[in-house]
Design a protein around this motif. Structure first.
Motif, short mmCIF file in Angstrom:
data_model
loop_
_atom_site.label_atom_id
_atom_site.label_comp_id
_atom_site.label_asym_id
_atom_site.label_seq_id
_atom_site.Cartn_x
_atom_site.Cartn_y
_atom_site.Cartn_z
N PHE A 91 -25.33 13.75 4.54
CA PHE A 91 -24.87 14.05 3.19
C PHE A 91 -25.68 15.18 2.57
O PHE A 91 -26.79 15.49 3.00
N ALA A 101 -29.02 11.33 1.23
CA ALA A 101 -28.64 9.93 1.04
C ALA A 101 -29.48 8.98 1.89
O ALA A 101 -28.98 8.01 2.44
N LEU A 102 -30.76 9.25 2.00
CA LEU A 102 -31.66 8.29 2.66
C LEU A 102 -31.88 7.14 1.69
O LEU A 102 -31.94 7.33 0.48
N PHE A 103 -32.00 5.90 2.24
CA PHE A 103 -32.16 4.74 1.37
C PHE A 103 -33.61 4.70 0.87
O PHE A 103 -34.53 4.50 1.66
N PRO A 104 -33.82 4.86 -0.44
CA PRO A 104 -35.19 4.99 -0.94
C PRO A 104 -36.00 3.71 -0.83
O PRO A 104 -37.23 3.76 -0.84
N HIS A 105 -35.32 2.54 -0.72
CA HIS A 105 -36.07 1.28 -0.69
C HIS A 105 -36.40 0.85 0.73
O HIS A 105 -36.93 -0.22 0.95
N MET A 106 -36.06 1.70 1.70
CA MET A 106 -36.40 1.37 3.09
C MET A 106 -37.33 2.44 3.65
O MET A 106 -37.31 3.59 3.20
N TYR A 155 -30.84 1.08 10.40
CA TYR A 155 -29.72 0.50 9.66
C TYR A 155 -28.40 0.48 10.44
O TYR A 155 -27.80 -0.60 10.60
N ARG A 189 -30.56 9.97 11.60
CA ARG A 189 -29.87 8.74 11.24
C ARG A 189 -28.37 8.84 11.55
O ARG A 189 -27.74 7.86 11.94
N SER A 191 -23.47 8.42 -3.00
CA SER A 191 -23.53 8.79 -1.59
C SER A 191 -24.33 7.77 -0.78
O SER A 191 -24.16 7.70 0.44
N LEU A 192 -25.18 6.96 -1.44
CA LEU A 192 -25.96 5.98 -0.67
C LEU A 192 -25.07 4.90 -0.06
O LEU A 192 -25.20 4.58 1.12
N ALA A 250 -24.11 4.24 3.90
CA ALA A 250 -24.17 2.94 4.57
C ALA A 250 -22.84 2.64 5.26
O ALA A 250 -22.81 2.16 6.39
N ARG A 281 -21.40 -5.51 2.84
CA ARG A 281 -22.75 -5.38 3.39
C ARG A 281 -23.48 -4.18 2.79
O ARG A 281 -24.67 -4.26 2.47
N ALA A 282 -22.76 -3.06 2.63
CA ALA A 282 -23.36 -1.88 2.01
C ALA A 282 -23.84 -2.22 0.61
O ALA A 282 -24.92 -1.81 0.19
N THR A 299 -27.00 -4.68 0.93
CA THR A 299 -28.24 -4.18 1.54
C THR A 299 -28.71 -2.87 0.94
O THR A 299 -29.88 -2.53 1.06
N VAL A 300 -27.82 -2.12 0.31
CA VAL A 300 -28.24 -0.83 -0.23
C VAL A 300 -28.18 -0.81 -1.77
O VAL A 300 -29.15 -0.51 -2.44
N PRO A 353 -30.37 -3.99 -3.80
CA PRO A 353 -31.83 -3.85 -3.86
C PRO A 353 -32.27 -2.74 -4.82
O PRO A 353 -33.30 -2.85 -5.46
N LEU A 354 -31.44 -1.71 -4.95
CA LEU A 354 -31.83 -0.61 -5.83
C LEU A 354 -31.63 -0.95 -7.30
O LEU A 354 -32.16 -0.28 -8.17
#
Lengths: 378, 428
Positions: free
Chosen positions: A101, A105-110, A118, A166, B323-324, B328, B337-338, B341-342, B345-346
């Protein structure tokens, strides 16, 4: 220029068993509001393993095409095929398409490792497999030691590499990239262009790449689809796109271009004679003209024009209005037949030094370098 | 790689061999402090008025509240001789003649009002003390030594060791008595701490009710508010604004208007019951009681506190790029699930802020339970308010209850900080 520490072949081994996938857009149209078409009747065949770039100004429909391919936007009409299979009704998570992206769009909480794991976790791989594949993906982008960090602790270039890793870690046959280098500075962007190109060459995966940066498109792609106004204006390998633009939009959009407007007065032996609006008559290669009597815009690349060569196939008079010293070349702005923005790139050897502003000179070019294209309003 | 190579260089710059100094050799930290001193002074001056205001209107009253809830000056102040003399009594049999003499001296010295206050204080612990003391005070100028016999002759309650044990205990100037009462304990006749009889245990039960109802209200606001906040964050701005106004509407209507609206809806002759009867879901005699009980309190408070859940959630959800979840899904996650899990949590920082706001506001709520809670749906604040208008002893009990509530909230806040981390919260 090319980075010294490029990933080499043996590091790049995601052990692919399947080659890239082929994509086919068949009569695809897209409208968001029911009044205007953002994508108009798109027909496009992308070969397996190809690096295809969708290039165009913003609002030209290229990103919409990518989103339709990824499954985030349904086509209003038409069908998209992946390896011959229609995927119009398939939700994004069942398409198995990797995607990079615009802002990663990396998951900031991981952590970086969890980000890479993932797609593998979702697929229910065993812990050992996940660990091995994540490590290989990290090795591939040369960030082996960064698995435990958070994305926010990485630089822009490192985040970009993780995003690429990823999208590839679950070994998709097709990877989509939506302006992935837009947020990087110029130097890093150039370096990443080579890295992505090499990853593509090594993995054989099909890549569909969206950008508005023509340099990126020319550097990386096997073929470039130039988008404008919801349509593909030209689909060609980079060199052909530059050397032989099929219409005025492409000639304008790719590289620098000098325009001269006129009317076709004669068609002879594969070339045509054009009477410019100022009355001068020049010879040109007819590429996109309707025939005798039609209006046309002539397109000339600045580096194909010579100054002072009276023996050239076509010669015209011009007055030098500005000289810019660029080191390897001198960029001369001239007034030629009513065009005050006529640019000539003069190679920097002795002859050029004698040019002076305000001087009247002869400009000339070969007929095959002067393309007669569709007329544009000036 | 260029960016990776820059990292070791940066680390080396932060780790010099000696302390850094300025060009003229002063330690860098000292120079920095000096340079920033003026800015710090100015900042302090800016907050000083507010600080003084808070000190006078908030901190001092709270300290006052806490000290008054344990203060017990009556015996020590108005029976000073007795308090001194009885200090050494071992509690067996009856006190010695000295103590009786001191009591008579105190009764003689004290006026009607001061002895009256002591008598009232002691009477609260042991019924009948007031009449014994007031009677003795009236007769005190006629008493002759030995005073022990004289007092026993005046009223044989003076021979009751419980009375003397009570006086000895209450001669301390600080007492936990109000806190014991607030937690449904009391001193028995021998001065031991025991649970109050069950029919008198109102406070612990109300504390628990306050806690679980606040918890339930918080959960309901999450269930109702989370989807609305998500919708608000994803709608185009024009429509999101309209929805936001609807969310904020409860803030703009008078509390009494809102509450009357709930009464109109929920009462037994109200709109909802009428509709249920009309649809034959319940019959005329089976009209459901939905107000002046716990249901009323929960419904009305959920309505009022909902914005406090929605706003922090909304402000956090607004910052999560769409986009997050797309990323996912492109990696093979189902929409659910997206989301789990994404996306979820945020949103935790906003959710936690909402929970903290709603729960702490709810636990101290007064007006709504008072208006629609009836008898079963009251909160601890309602008991505190009720006790505040009573006698001095009742007021101190109210202060003890309020202090327990305050400490409870602080403990919850501390726990919450341990679990979630308050610095991660986003209130808006």
């Amino acid at each position: 220029m090319c980075a010294i520490d490029q990933p080499t072949g043996d590091v790049l081994s995601l052990e692919r068993e399947t080659p890239g996938a082929a994509v086919k857009f068949d009569g695809v149209q897209k409208s968001y509001d029911g009044e205007t078409l953002v994508v108009k009747d798109l027909n496009l065949d992308i070969r397996a393993g190809e690096f295809l770039t969708m290039l165009g100004p913003s609002g030209s429909g290229k990103t919409t095409c990518l989103m339709m391919l990824a499954g985030f936007e349904p086509p209003t009409h038409g069908e998209i095929f992946l390896d011959g299979r229609p995927i119009g009704q398939l939700p994004p998570h069942k398409r198995g398409i990797g995607m990079v992206f615009q802002n990663y769009a990396l998951f900031p909480h991981m952590t970086v490792g969890e980000n890479l794991a993932y797609p593998l976790k979702v697929r229910g791989l065993s812990k050992a497999d996940i660990k091995a594949k994540v490590q290989r993906a990290l090795d591939m982008v040369e960030l082996s030691a960064f698995g435990g960090r958070r994305p926010a602790q990485l630089s822009g270039g490192q985040q970009q590499r993780i995003a690429v890793a990823r999208a590839l870690v679950f070994e998709p046959n097709l990877v989509l990239m939506d302006e992935p280098l837009g947020a990087l500075d110029k130097q890093l962007r150039e370096q990443m262009q080579y890295e992505i190109k090499h990853i593509h060459e090594n993995l054989g995966v099909t890549v569909v790449y969206v950008t508005h940066d023509q340099t990126e498109a020319l550097t990386m792609s096997d073929r470039v689809a130039v988008f404008n106004d919801g349509k593909i204006q030209q689909l060609s390998p980079p060199a052909e796109l530059y050397e032989a633009p099929k219409n005025s939009f492409v000639a304008q959009f790719i590289g620098e271009n000098n325009k001269l407007s006129g009317q076709v007065t004669k068609m002879v032996n594969g070339h045509c004679e054009v009477t410019l609006d100022t009355g001068a008559v020049v010879k040109a290669a007819p590429v996109n003209v309707d025939g005798e009597g039609a209006r046309t815009t002539l397109s000339l690349r600045p580096e194909r024009v010579t100054i002072g060569d009276t023996a050239a196939e076509t010669t015209l008079g011009g007055r030098v209005s500005e000289l810019i010293y660029l080191g390897d070349t001198i960029r001369a702005r001239l007034a030629v037949e009513g065009n005050d923005e006529f640019i000539v790139k003069v190679p920097n050897h002795n002859r050029a030094v004698s040019l002076k502003e305000g001087e009247t000179v002869t400009v000339g070019w070969a007929t095959e370098d002067c393309h007669a294209l569709d007329p544009i309003a000036t | 790689m260029t960016d990776a190579a820059a990292v070791p260089g940066a680390v080396a710059a932060q780790d010099p061999s000696g302390p850094l100094t300025t060009a003229d050799g002063k330690p860098l930290k000292q120079a920095l402090r000096k340079a920033n001193a003026k800015a710090r002074r100015n900042a302090l001056l800016l907050v000083l008025p507010l600080f003084a205001f808070l000190l006078i209107t908030y901190t001092i009253p709270i300290v006052q509240m806490m000290t008054r809830s344990v203060s017990n000056p009556e015996v020590a102040e108005y029976l000073p001789n007795t308090a001194a003399a009885i200090a050494d009594w071992d509690g067996s049999d009856l006190p010695s003649e000295d103590v009786y003499a001191a009591m008579v001296a105190d009764l003689n010295a004290g006026g009607r009002s001061t002895i009256g206050r002591v008598a009232a204080r002691l009477n609260a612990e042991l019924a009948g003390v007031r009449s014994t003391m007031m009677g003795a005070m009236r007769d005190s100028d006629e008493f002759q030594a030995p005073y022990k016999d004289a007092l026993l002759a005046d009223d044989d309650d003076w021979a009751d060791p419980r009375l003397w044990k009570l006086i000895q205990r209450e001669s301390r100037t600080l007492t936990p008595a109000y806190y014991l009462r607030a937690l449904d304990y009391e001193y028995d006749e021998n001065g031991d701490i025991v649970r109050r009889p069950e029919y008198l245990q109102v406070y612990t039960q109300t504390f628990w009710q306050t806690a679980w109802m606040s918890g339930l209200i918080t959960i309901i606001t999450i269930l109702l508010g989370y989807p609305v906040a998500h919708l608000l964050a994803t709608l185009p701005p024009a429509r999101a604004n309209l929805l936001m106004i609807l969310v904020l509407l409860p803030f703009w209507t008078s509390l009494l208007v809102r509450t009357s609206a709930w009464i109109v809806l929920l009462q037994q002759e109200g709109v909802i019951n009428d509709v249920l009867v009309l649809l034959h879901i319940v019959d005329e005699d089976g009209r459901i009681r939905m107000i002046y009980n716990r249901i009323g309190t929960i419904v009305a408070m959920t309505h009022i506190l909902l914005p406090f859940m929605i706003l922090p959630l909304y402000s956090v959800m607004k910052t999560i790029p769409p986009s997050l979840t797309r990323a996912a899904r492109s990696m093979g996650a189902t929409p659910l699930r997206a989301h789990l899990t994404v996306y979820m949590p945020l949103t935790v920082p906003g959710l936690a802020a909402g929970v903290l706001l709603v729960f702490i506001l709810a636990i101290g709520y007064y007006i709504t339970p008072a208006l629609v809670g009836g008898e079963s749906g009251i909160f601890i604040s309602n008991l505190i308010a009720d006790r505040m208008t009573g006698s001095l002893a009742q007021l101190r009990l109210a202060l003890a209850l309020a202090t327990i509530l305050l400490v409870g909230v602080l403990v919850l806040y501390w726990l919450f900080n341990k679990l979630v981390g308050v610095d991660r919260l986003k209130f808006g």
